[in-house]
Design a protein around this motif. Structure first.
Motif, PDB file in Angstrom:
ATOM      1  N   THR A 183      16.421  -2.660  11.482  1.00 28.54           N
ATOM      2  CA  THR A 183      15.420  -2.513  12.544  1.00 28.54           C
ATOM      3  C   THR A 183      14.031  -2.956  12.091  1.00 28.54           C
ATOM      4  O   THR A 183      13.124  -3.063  12.908  1.00 28.54           O
ATOM      5  N   ASN A 184      13.852  -3.212  10.784  1.00 25.98           N
ATOM      6  CA  ASN A 184      12.541  -3.618  10.260  1.00 25.98           C
ATOM      7  C   ASN A 184      12.744  -4.764   9.273  1.00 25.98           C
ATOM      8  O   ASN A 184      12.615  -4.588   8.055  1.00 25.98           O
ATOM      9  N   LEU A 196      22.441  -1.822  10.091  1.00 25.93           N
ATOM     10  CA  LEU A 196      23.697  -1.964  10.805  1.00 25.93           C
ATOM     11  C   LEU A 196      24.562  -2.981  10.073  1.00 25.93           C
ATOM     12  O   LEU A 196      24.130  -4.112   9.812  1.00 25.93           O
ATOM     13  N   VAL A 197      25.800  -2.569   9.731  1.00 29.62           N
ATOM     14  CA  VAL A 197      26.750  -3.469   9.087  1.00 29.62           C
ATOM     15  C   VAL A 197      27.820  -3.820  10.111  1.00 29.62           C
ATOM     16  O   VAL A 197      28.529  -2.937  10.609  1.00 29.62           O
ATOM     17  N   GLN A 198      27.929  -5.104  10.435  1.00 32.23           N
ATOM     18  CA  GLN A 198      28.952  -5.595  11.352  1.00 32.23           C
ATOM     19  C   GLN A 198      30.040  -6.291  10.547  1.00 32.23           C
ATOM     20  O   GLN A 198      29.752  -7.008   9.576  1.00 32.23           O
ATOM     21  N   SER A 199      31.285  -6.099  10.923  1.00 25.60           N
ATOM     22  CA  SER A 199      32.397  -6.747  10.232  1.00 25.60           C
ATOM     23  C   SER A 199      33.421  -7.217  11.254  1.00 25.60           C
ATOM     24  O   SER A 199      33.607  -6.593  12.303  1.00 25.60           O
ATOM     25  N   VAL A 200      34.077  -8.332  10.901  1.00 21.87           N
ATOM     26  CA  VAL A 200      35.046  -8.921  11.813  1.00 21.87           C
ATOM     27  C   VAL A 200      36.090  -9.682  10.996  1.00 21.87           C
ATOM     28  O   VAL A 200      35.785 -10.219   9.926  1.00 21.87           O
ATOM     29  N   THR A 201      37.313  -9.696  11.487  1.00 20.22           N
ATOM     30  CA  THR A 201      38.357 -10.464  10.812  1.00 20.22           C
ATOM     31  C   THR A 201      38.054 -11.954  10.928  1.00 20.22           C
ATOM     32  O   THR A 201      37.701 -12.452  12.004  1.00 20.22           O
ATOM     33  N   LEU A 255      23.549   2.841   9.039  1.00 24.91           N
ATOM     34  CA  LEU A 255      23.125   3.557   7.839  1.00 24.91           C
ATOM     35  C   LEU A 255      21.673   3.983   7.996  1.00 24.91           C
ATOM     36  O   LEU A 255      20.821   3.189   8.425  1.00 24.91           O
ATOM     37  N   LYS A 256      21.374   5.221   7.623  1.00 26.20           N
ATOM     38  CA  LYS A 256      20.004   5.719   7.637  1.00 26.20           C
ATOM     39  C   LYS A 256      19.310   5.355   6.320  1.00 26.20           C
ATOM     40  O   LYS A 256      19.951   5.078   5.307  1.00 26.20           O
ATOM     41  N   VAL A 257      17.979   5.411   6.351  1.00 24.28           N
ATOM     42  CA  VAL A 257      17.164   5.152   5.164  1.00 24.28           C
ATOM     43  C   VAL A 257      16.460   6.443   4.768  1.00 24.28           C
ATOM     44  O   VAL A 257      15.877   7.128   5.613  1.00 24.28           O
ATOM     45  N   THR A 258      16.535   6.766   3.496  1.00 27.55           N
ATOM     46  CA  THR A 258      15.883   7.962   2.977  1.00 27.55           C
ATOM     47  C   THR A 258      15.029   7.590   1.772  1.00 27.55           C
ATOM     48  O   THR A 258      15.459   6.793   0.919  1.00 27.55           O
ATOM     49  N   TYR A 259      13.829   8.173   1.694  1.00 28.02           N
ATOM     50  CA  TYR A 259      12.956   7.981   0.537  1.00 28.02           C
ATOM     51  C   TYR A 259      13.118   9.154  -0.420  1.00 28.02           C
ATOM     52  O   TYR A 259      13.175  10.314  -0.004  1.00 28.02           O
ATOM     53  N   ILE A 260      13.199   8.834  -1.694  1.00 28.61           N
ATOM     54  CA  ILE A 260      13.243   9.870  -2.724  1.00 28.61           C
ATOM     55  C   ILE A 260      12.096   9.638  -3.697  1.00 28.61           C
ATOM     56  O   ILE A 260      11.650   8.492  -3.885  1.00 28.61           O
TER      57      ILE A 260
END
Length: 234
Positions: free
Chosen positions: A45-46, A88-93, A121-126
């Motif tokens: 998204t960024n 976002l992970v897209q997958s296709v045969t 997938l979310k993003v987290t800062y540590i």
């Protein structure tokens, strides 16, 4: 780990060590669960904030692929260290033998009944530098050493080191200045001695020259007397 029909994705959350004005990276592994070629594409998204390598690719049957995500250096911290970015992970045969350069955007469209798997997938800062653990008690059971005055002690140590360095610099400068003055004085005395020696040489030369002249005059006078005597005799 995500259990999809095509790919397993690990981890399911991207964690970035966050530090101002420094890049940070993390990675995720894509595992092909099928006997077919699987093409994938990673979106965010960024997109200006992150760099994904590779952002598209092919995972061979039973194989894996590592994707590295790099977050650009940030100039300010987000409120409460919370991040709203998503991946976002897209997958296709894909057809057998397909290569990453053959992947197109149309392969991930759902037209013509094509099945496209998607996983978010979310993003987290540590924290990049986690806090130090609480010091344990000593073997004798004494309480942990107090650390409240460590900044002041450190500042005092730095100040003392600076003052010692400054004193050593002043002492070195004083020694150099003294040696320079002594050298200049020695040069002046040497020049003075040379001048006096030159004066003595000139005086001795002048006296020697004067003595020779007087001796010559006396010799000429004596010759004159002798010649006069012989002339009278003759």
């Amino acid at each position: 780990m995500n259990t999809g029909d095509l790919l397993n994705i690990h981890p399911t959350e991207l964690k970035f060590p966050f530090e101002l004005r420094k890049q940070s990276s993390c990675s995720m592994n894509l595992s092909n669960k099928t006997n077919n070629y699987v093409a994938f594409k990673v979106k965010t998204t960024n997109p200006k904030k992150y760099c994904v390598r590779p952002n598209t690719g092919v995972v061979l049957p039973g194989g894996t692929c590592e994707v590295t995500v790099t977050m650009q250096a940030q100039k300010e911290s987000p409120p409460d260290m919370q991040c709203k970015d998503k991946f976002l992970v897209q997958s296709v045969t894909a057809p057998d033998g397909v290569s990453p350069k053959d992947i197109t955007a149309e392969m991930f469209s759902r037209e013509e009944g094509r099945v496209v798997e998607e996983f978010k997938l979310k993003v987290t800062y540590i924290p990049a530098n986690p806090p130090s653990p609480v010091p344990e008690e000593s073997e004798e059971g004494s309480p942990p050493r107090e650390t409240g005055n460590e900044p002041a002690s450190l500042a005092a140590a730095v100040r003392k080191s600076f003052e010692d360095s400054r004193d050593k610099s002043s002492e070195t400068y004083s020694i150099i200045s003294k040696l320079t003055n002594e050298k200049a004085s020695a040069i002046q005395q040497n020049q003075k001695l040379r001048q006096e020696l030159d004066m003595i040489k000139r005086e001795m030369s002048r006296k020697r020259s004067g003595g020779m002249s007087m001796y010559f005059v006396m010799l000429v006078g004596l010759l004159g007397i002798l010649m006069g005597y012989f002339l009278k005799r003759t």
